[in-house]
Write a protein that holds these residues in place. Structure first.
Motif, PDB file in Angstrom:
ATOM      1  N   ASP A 157       0.811  -1.226   0.000  1.00 52.88           N
ATOM      2  CA  ASP A 157       0.000   0.000   0.000  1.00 52.88           C
ATOM      3  C   ASP A 157       0.838   1.267   0.000  1.00 52.88           C
ATOM      4  OD1 ASP A 157      -0.407   1.331   3.152  1.00 52.88           O
ATOM      5  OD2 ASP A 157       0.757  -0.494   2.855  1.00 52.88           O
ATOM      6  N   SER A 158       2.180   1.151   0.007  1.00 55.12           N
ATOM      7  CA  SER A 158       3.026   2.339   0.104  1.00 55.12           C
ATOM      8  C   SER A 158       4.038   2.383  -1.034  1.00 55.12           C
ATOM      9  CB  SER A 158       3.775   2.353   1.444  1.00 55.12           C
ATOM     10  OG  SER A 158       4.791   1.347   1.442  1.00 55.12           O
ATOM     11  N   SER A 164      10.229  -1.763  -3.050  1.00 60.16           N
ATOM     12  CA  SER A 164      10.912  -2.934  -2.508  1.00 60.16           C
ATOM     13  C   SER A 164      10.497  -4.197  -3.250  1.00 60.16           C
ATOM     14  CB  SER A 164      10.597  -3.073  -1.017  1.00 60.16           C
ATOM     15  OG  SER A 164      11.113  -4.268  -0.483  1.00 60.16           O
ATOM     16  N   ALA A 165       9.195  -4.371  -3.427  1.00 64.82           N
ATOM     17  CA  ALA A 165       8.682  -5.563  -4.095  1.00 64.82           C
ATOM     18  C   ALA A 165       9.161  -5.644  -5.538  1.00 64.82           C
ATOM     19  CB  ALA A 165       7.158  -5.563  -4.037  1.00 64.82           C
ATOM     20  N   ALA A 166       9.045  -4.536  -6.258  1.00 67.47           N
ATOM     21  CA  ALA A 166       9.442  -4.523  -7.666  1.00 67.47           C
ATOM     22  C   ALA A 166      10.935  -4.791  -7.815  1.00 67.47           C
ATOM     23  CB  ALA A 166       9.070  -3.192  -8.298  1.00 67.47           C
ATOM     24  N   ALA A 167      11.752  -4.187  -6.955  1.00 71.84           N
ATOM     25  CA  ALA A 167      13.199  -4.360  -7.037  1.00 71.84           C
ATOM     26  C   ALA A 167      13.616  -5.785  -6.715  1.00 71.84           C
ATOM     27  CB  ALA A 167      13.897  -3.388  -6.094  1.00 71.84           C
ATOM     28  N   SER A 168      12.817  -6.490  -5.914  1.00 71.93           N
ATOM     29  CA  SER A 168      13.147  -7.861  -5.545  1.00 71.93           C
ATOM     30  C   SER A 168      12.906  -8.845  -6.678  1.00 71.93           C
ATOM     31  CB  SER A 168      12.324  -8.293  -4.326  1.00 71.93           C
ATOM     32  OG  SER A 168      10.978  -8.557  -4.686  1.00 71.93           O
ATOM     33  N   GLY A 169      12.054  -8.479  -7.623  1.00 73.35           N
ATOM     34  CA  GLY A 169      11.675  -9.381  -8.698  1.00 73.35           C
ATOM     35  C   GLY A 169      10.308  -9.993  -8.523  1.00 73.35           C
ATOM     36  N   ALA A 170       9.647  -9.710  -7.405  1.00 79.41           N
ATOM     37  CA  ALA A 170       8.278 -10.180  -7.203  1.00 79.41           C
ATOM     38  C   ALA A 170       7.317  -9.390  -8.092  1.00 79.41           C
ATOM     39  CB  ALA A 170       7.878 -10.011  -5.736  1.00 79.41           C
ATOM     40  N   VAL A 171       6.133  -9.921  -8.285  1.00 78.83           N
ATOM     41  CA  VAL A 171       5.067  -9.152  -8.922  1.00 78.83           C
ATOM     42  C   VAL A 171       4.558  -8.157  -7.894  1.00 78.83           C
ATOM     43  CG1 VAL A 171       2.773  -9.246  -9.931  1.00 78.83           C
ATOM     44  CG2 VAL A 171       4.441 -11.039 -10.462  1.00 78.83           C
ATOM     45  N   ALA A 172       4.665  -6.879  -8.204  1.00 83.34           N
ATOM     46  CA  ALA A 172       4.317  -5.820  -7.250  1.00 83.34           C
ATOM     47  C   ALA A 172       2.883  -5.364  -7.484  1.00 83.34           C
ATOM     48  CB  ALA A 172       5.279  -4.649  -7.396  1.00 83.34           C
ATOM     49  N   LEU A 173       2.004  -5.730  -6.569  1.00 90.12           N
ATOM     50  CA  LEU A 173       0.594  -5.364  -6.638  1.00 90.12           C
ATOM     51  C   LEU A 173       0.318  -4.255  -5.633  1.00 90.12           C
ATOM     52  CD1 LEU A 173      -2.411  -5.668  -7.336  1.00 90.12           C
ATOM     53  CD2 LEU A 173      -2.492  -7.627  -5.756  1.00 90.12           C
ATOM     54  N   GLY A 174      -0.058  -3.097  -6.127  1.00 87.57           N
ATOM     55  CA  GLY A 174      -0.377  -1.983  -5.266  1.00 87.57           C
ATOM     56  C   GLY A 174      -1.860  -1.899  -4.970  1.00 87.57           C
ATOM     57  N   VAL A 175      -2.195  -1.737  -3.688  1.00 84.45           N
ATOM     58  CA  VAL A 175      -3.582  -1.510  -3.261  1.00 84.45           C
ATOM     59  C   VAL A 175      -3.565  -0.237  -2.430  1.00 84.45           C
ATOM     60  CG1 VAL A 175      -5.605  -2.450  -2.090  1.00 84.45           C
ATOM     61  CG2 VAL A 175      -3.995  -3.999  -3.237  1.00 84.45           C
ATOM     62  N   PRO A 176      -3.817   0.924  -3.051  1.00 84.83           N
ATOM     63  CA  PRO A 176      -3.650   2.198  -2.340  1.00 84.83           C
ATOM     64  C   PRO A 176      -4.566   2.311  -1.128  1.00 84.83           C
ATOM     65  CG  PRO A 176      -3.878   2.528  -4.718  1.00 84.83           C
ATOM     66  CD  PRO A 176      -4.237   1.095  -4.445  1.00 84.83           C
ATOM     67  N   ASN A 177      -4.037   2.972  -0.119  1.00 79.64           N
ATOM     68  CA  ASN A 177      -4.819   3.249   1.080  1.00 79.64           C
ATOM     69  C   ASN A 177      -4.747   4.741   1.371  1.00 79.64           C
ATOM     70  OD1 ASN A 177      -6.113   3.265   3.529  1.00 79.64           O
ATOM     71  ND2 ASN A 177      -4.609   2.054   4.618  1.00 79.64           N
ATOM     72  N   ILE A 178      -3.689   5.177   2.050  1.00 81.83           N
ATOM     73  CA  ILE A 178      -3.536   6.583   2.408  1.00 81.83           C
ATOM     74  C   ILE A 178      -2.722   7.348   1.369  1.00 81.83           C
ATOM     75  CG2 ILE A 178      -2.449   8.119   4.115  1.00 81.83           C
ATOM     76  CD1 ILE A 178      -3.352   6.182   6.264  1.00 81.83           C
ATOM     77  N   VAL A 179      -1.828   6.643   0.674  1.00 88.58           N
ATOM     78  CA  VAL A 179      -0.891   7.281  -0.245  1.00 88.58           C
ATOM     79  C   VAL A 179      -1.176   6.837  -1.673  1.00 88.58           C
ATOM     80  CG1 VAL A 179       1.547   7.612  -0.789  1.00 88.58           C
ATOM     81  CG2 VAL A 179       0.843   7.319   1.588  1.00 88.58           C
ATOM     82  N   ASP A 180      -1.087   7.759  -2.616  1.00 86.08           N
ATOM     83  CA  ASP A 180      -1.280   7.474  -4.035  1.00 86.08           C
ATOM     84  C   ASP A 180      -0.114   6.631  -4.556  1.00 86.08           C
ATOM     85  OD1 ASP A 180      -2.224   7.590  -6.686  1.00 86.08           O
ATOM     86  OD2 ASP A 180      -1.054   9.400  -7.083  1.00 86.08           O
ATOM     87  N   LEU A 181      -0.405   5.595  -5.325  1.00 81.15           N
ATOM     88  CA  LEU A 181       0.630   4.707  -5.861  1.00 81.15           C
ATOM     89  C   LEU A 181       0.762   4.806  -7.382  1.00 81.15           C
ATOM     90  CD1 LEU A 181      -0.106   1.444  -3.808  1.00 81.15           C
ATOM     91  CD2 LEU A 181       1.526   3.277  -3.281  1.00 81.15           C
ATOM     92  N   SER A 182       0.108   5.783  -7.986  1.00 82.81           N
ATOM     93  CA  SER A 182       0.058   5.837  -9.448  1.00 82.81           C
ATOM     94  C   SER A 182       1.420   6.026 -10.096  1.00 82.81           C
ATOM     95  CB  SER A 182      -0.892   6.952  -9.898  1.00 82.81           C
ATOM     96  OG  SER A 182      -0.487   8.202  -9.369  1.00 82.81           O
ATOM     97  N   GLY A 183       2.373   6.634  -9.406  1.00 83.93           N
ATOM     98  CA  GLY A 183       3.680   6.868 -10.010  1.00 83.93           C
ATOM     99  C   GLY A 183       4.734   5.856  -9.619  1.00 83.93           C
ATOM    100  N   THR A 184       4.316   4.727  -9.024  1.00 78.40           N
ATOM    101  CA  THR A 184       5.279   3.741  -8.525  1.00 78.40           C
ATOM    102  C   THR A 184       5.532   2.646  -9.567  1.00 78.40           C
ATOM    103  OG1 THR A 184       3.519   2.421  -7.505  1.00 78.40           O
ATOM    104  CG2 THR A 184       4.548   4.143  -6.155  1.00 78.40           C
ATOM    105  N   ALA A 185       6.525   1.812  -9.293  1.00 79.22           N
ATOM    106  CA  ALA A 185       6.924   0.758 -10.230  1.00 79.22           C
ATOM    107  C   ALA A 185       6.081  -0.504 -10.038  1.00 79.22           C
ATOM    108  CB  ALA A 185       8.404   0.439 -10.039  1.00 79.22           C
ATOM    109  N   HIS A 186       4.790  -0.344  -9.956  1.00 72.35           N
ATOM    110  CA  HIS A 186       3.898  -1.480  -9.736  1.00 72.35           C
ATOM    111  C   HIS A 186       3.687  -2.265 -11.033  1.00 72.35           C
ATOM    112  CE1 HIS A 186       1.392   1.983 -10.955  1.00 72.35           C
ATOM    113  NE2 HIS A 186       0.783   1.072 -11.691  1.00 72.35           N
TER     114      HIS A 186
END
Length: 225
Positions: A157-158, A164-186
């Motif tokens: 959610d952050s 962290s997730a994207a850099a590790s090689g995992a599939v990074a799934l964003g579920v926004p809560n308090i902070v906008d995630l639109s500009g992240t490497a999801h």
């Protein structure tokens, strides 16, 4: 954990506001949003620069104690769909890890309060050398689970967590809560976990793998050309 499984970010914000107020310093909602998902000791360094005259460990464990007290008083404030999805994953025998920058004592409080055996592994903020947004926490979780990180879906959610997730090689799934995630490497953004199933995660994993393979093949073609 905080903000993805349980909606404890408001508890952290309240604890931070109280701490700053004890030093006669204002700490706004926008200030608090800046540290969502950060490592606790990195946040403590920022708090000290803003005028909190305490040692880093005093800050971290003082805030943690305040939030743990709220959990005892108010119970687990579940995020929509999180409990249902987690339980469905467990019923499907999918290995799960809790990867949080909260300290282990609080992570264990949350895990114990869940009315089923929710996690095979816990990776906490006081157990890693490099916290989120570094990939170490997720790489450590995959290693302890005995799985390839490329076979993992990380739900975050952050911005720090998604990074962290994207850099590790995992599939990074964003579920926004308090902070906008639109500009992240999801790899994907879901508005909520409500109504989501293990099948949805499996489909996301498969589609992301296909997209990554196509990207890799295109890059190799460019290099060959």
């Amino acid at each position: 954990m905080d903000g993805t499984i349980v909606d404890t970010e408001p508890y952290w914000m309240d604890a931070e506001t109280e701490m700053f107020a004890s030093f006669g310093i204002e700490w706004t909602h926008d200030d608090a949003r800046q540290v969502v998902g950060m490592g606790l000791w990195e946040s403590a360094d920022l708090f000290r620069r803003r005028g909190v005259d305490l040692e880093p460990d005093e800050i971290v464990y003082g805030l943690t104690d305040r939030v743990r007290a709220r959990l005892v008083a108010d119970g687990l404030p579940w995020r929509p769909g999180a409990r249902e999805l987690l339980q469905a994953l467990r019923e499907a025998s999918v290995p799960t890890a809790l990867v949080t920058m909260s300290v282990r004592s609080m992570a264990e409080d949350v895990a114990r309060a869940i009315p089923f055996e929710a996690f095979d592994v816990i990776v906490a903020g006081d157990e890693v050398a490099d916290p989120k947004p570094h990939p170490e926490p997720y790489l450590a979780a995959a290693e302890r689970l005995g799985v390839d990180i490329a076979d993992c879906v990380a739900i975050e959610d952050s911005p720090a967590g998604v990074t962290s997730a994207a850099a590790s090689g995992a599939v990074a799934l964003g579920v926004p809560n308090i902070v906008d995630l639109s500009g992240t490497a999801h790899d994907a953004l879901w508005a909520t976990l409500a109504g989501r199933t293990p099948a949805d995660l499996a489909e996301l994993l498969a589609s992301t793998r296909t997209a990554r393979e196509r990207t890799r093949a295109a890059r190799e073609g460019e290099v060959s050309a």
